[in-house]
Write a protein that holds these residues in place. Structure first.
Motif, PDB file in Angstrom:
ATOM      1  N   LEU A 105      12.888  88.705  16.759  1.00 36.40           N
ATOM      2  CA  LEU A 105      13.903  89.337  17.617  1.00 36.40           C
ATOM      3  C   LEU A 105      13.610  90.831  17.631  1.00 36.40           C
ATOM      4  O   LEU A 105      13.104  91.375  16.638  1.00 36.40           O
ATOM      5  N   ASP A 106      13.991  91.491  18.720  1.00 36.83           N
ATOM      6  CA  ASP A 106      13.785  92.936  18.809  1.00 36.83           C
ATOM      7  C   ASP A 106      14.645  93.662  17.768  1.00 36.83           C
ATOM      8  O   ASP A 106      15.636  93.119  17.270  1.00 36.83           O
ATOM      9  N   THR A 109      18.270  93.561  18.588  1.00 37.99           N
ATOM     10  CA  THR A 109      18.847  92.238  18.850  1.00 37.99           C
ATOM     11  C   THR A 109      19.417  91.695  17.545  1.00 37.99           C
ATOM     12  O   THR A 109      18.812  91.848  16.481  1.00 37.99           O
ATOM     13  N   TYR A 136      20.963  82.579  23.891  1.00 39.05           N
ATOM     14  CA  TYR A 136      21.343  83.994  23.763  1.00 39.05           C
ATOM     15  C   TYR A 136      22.674  84.279  24.443  1.00 39.05           C
ATOM     16  O   TYR A 136      22.973  83.705  25.496  1.00 39.05           O
ATOM     17  N   HIS A 188       9.867  90.552  24.713  1.00 38.33           N
ATOM     18  CA  HIS A 188      11.045  91.086  25.420  1.00 38.33           C
ATOM     19  C   HIS A 188      11.472  90.194  26.596  1.00 38.33           C
ATOM     20  O   HIS A 188      11.916  90.696  27.636  1.00 38.33           O
ATOM     21  N   GLN A 189      11.331  88.895  26.418  1.00 39.87           N
ATOM     22  CA  GLN A 189      11.510  88.015  27.583  1.00 39.87           C
ATOM     23  C   GLN A 189      12.874  88.143  28.267  1.00 39.87           C
ATOM     24  O   GLN A 189      12.942  88.248  29.491  1.00 39.87           O
ATOM     25  N   VAL A 190      13.935  88.139  27.475  1.00 42.71           N
ATOM     26  CA  VAL A 190      15.269  88.159  28.091  1.00 42.71           C
ATOM     27  C   VAL A 190      15.461  89.480  28.848  1.00 42.71           C
ATOM     28  O   VAL A 190      15.902  89.495  30.002  1.00 42.71           O
ATOM     29  N   LYS A 191      15.079  90.574  28.208  1.00 47.80           N
ATOM     30  CA  LYS A 191      15.257  91.888  28.860  1.00 47.80           C
ATOM     31  C   LYS A 191      14.427  91.965  30.149  1.00 47.80           C
ATOM     32  O   LYS A 191      14.870  92.510  31.159  1.00 47.80           O
ATOM     33  N   LEU A 204      22.254  92.059  22.954  1.00 50.38           N
ATOM     34  CA  LEU A 204      21.577  90.760  22.953  1.00 50.38           C
ATOM     35  C   LEU A 204      21.771  90.119  21.585  1.00 50.38           C
ATOM     36  O   LEU A 204      21.491  90.742  20.545  1.00 50.38           O
TER      37      LEU A 204
END
Ligand code: URA
Length: 237
Positions: A105-106, A109, A136, A188-191, A204
């Protein structure tokens, strides 16, 4: 420790002073046990977590470990970092140095992060073809529109990797709060998915992976998974 599957005779000769020839004799005399059972098959395949002994003396007794942690913001998904606290710094267990992270996770996040010493398990978790969903909760800068769910379900082309993301499910909770479930895990897929709409992700949080949910585990806390929970991470179609 062995990371992959290997033949028992090779394993014993690599980890003891017995030659492959000695091992044949030991097997014929039922002096080698794997997982508590005497073995005579020279071709027997063993793995990282096989319990192996010769004449009752343990040669390998690794225990598989599976942990879930509720990662706070400001902690790095790494095993070591020269500057910041890492998820491994939170773990206070004698086996902590054996662990690796299964799905990062970032830095900012929060939420469910899995740690294990079982490389097959973490590989299985990361393979997109296994369709294991990561869930998420997302807070956005701007309101979402109906277009988002449509585009996410179709997949989004990422120029850099030259891939199209797997179909993702969006559930709108309120104007700027959504739940998103994805089965792949690009950087960073979701972002980047919301970035396609120039909509910034403000908060997130990952609350689930496959059937596993954080439940009442608080930020900064962790617990070991039961065998059934660890076993529940498998291909989902
Ligand atoms: N997608 C992101 O953009 N960040 C994360 O930490 C996880 C998924």
């Amino acid at each position: 420790m062995i990371s992959a599957r290997t033949r028992l005779d090779r394993f014993i000769s690599q980890h003891t002073s017995f030659s492959r020839r000695d091992v044949r004799l030991l097997l014929a005399q039922s002096r080698i046990e794997v997982d508590g059972v005497a073995v005579s098959d020279i071709q027997k395949i063993v793995h990282q977590f096989s319990q192996i002994s010769v004449d009752g003396v343990s040669i390998q007794n690794n225990q598989p470990r599976y942990l879930m942690l509720n990662k706070p913001a400001g902690v790095v998904s790494a095993t070591t970092d020269p500057q910041h606290k890492t998820v491994l710094d939170i773990i206070d267990a004698p086996f902590r140095n054996e662990l690796h992270i299964a799905g990062r996770l970032d830095y900012n996040t929060t939420g469910l992060i899995l740690l294990t010493n079982d490389g097959c398990w973490s590989r299985n978790l990361s393979l997109p073809e296994n369709h294991i969903q990561k869930h998420y909760l997302v807070e956005l800068e701007n309101p979402v529109t109906a277009e988002y769910a449509e585009l996410f379900a179709q997949g989004i082309y990422f120029e850099y990797e030259q891939i199209t993301t797997a179909p993702a499910q969006l559930r709108v909770l309120s104007e700027r709060m959504v739940e998103l479930s994805i089965t792949d895990g690009r950087y960073h897929q979701v972002k980047r998915m919301f970035g396609r709409f120039q909509n910034k992700v403000l908060v997130l949080h990952r609350y689930g992976v496959g059937n596993l949910q954080l439940g009442d585990l608080e930020l900064g806390q962790y617990r070991e998974l039961s065998a059934a929970e660890a076993g529940s991470i498998h291909r989902q179609d």
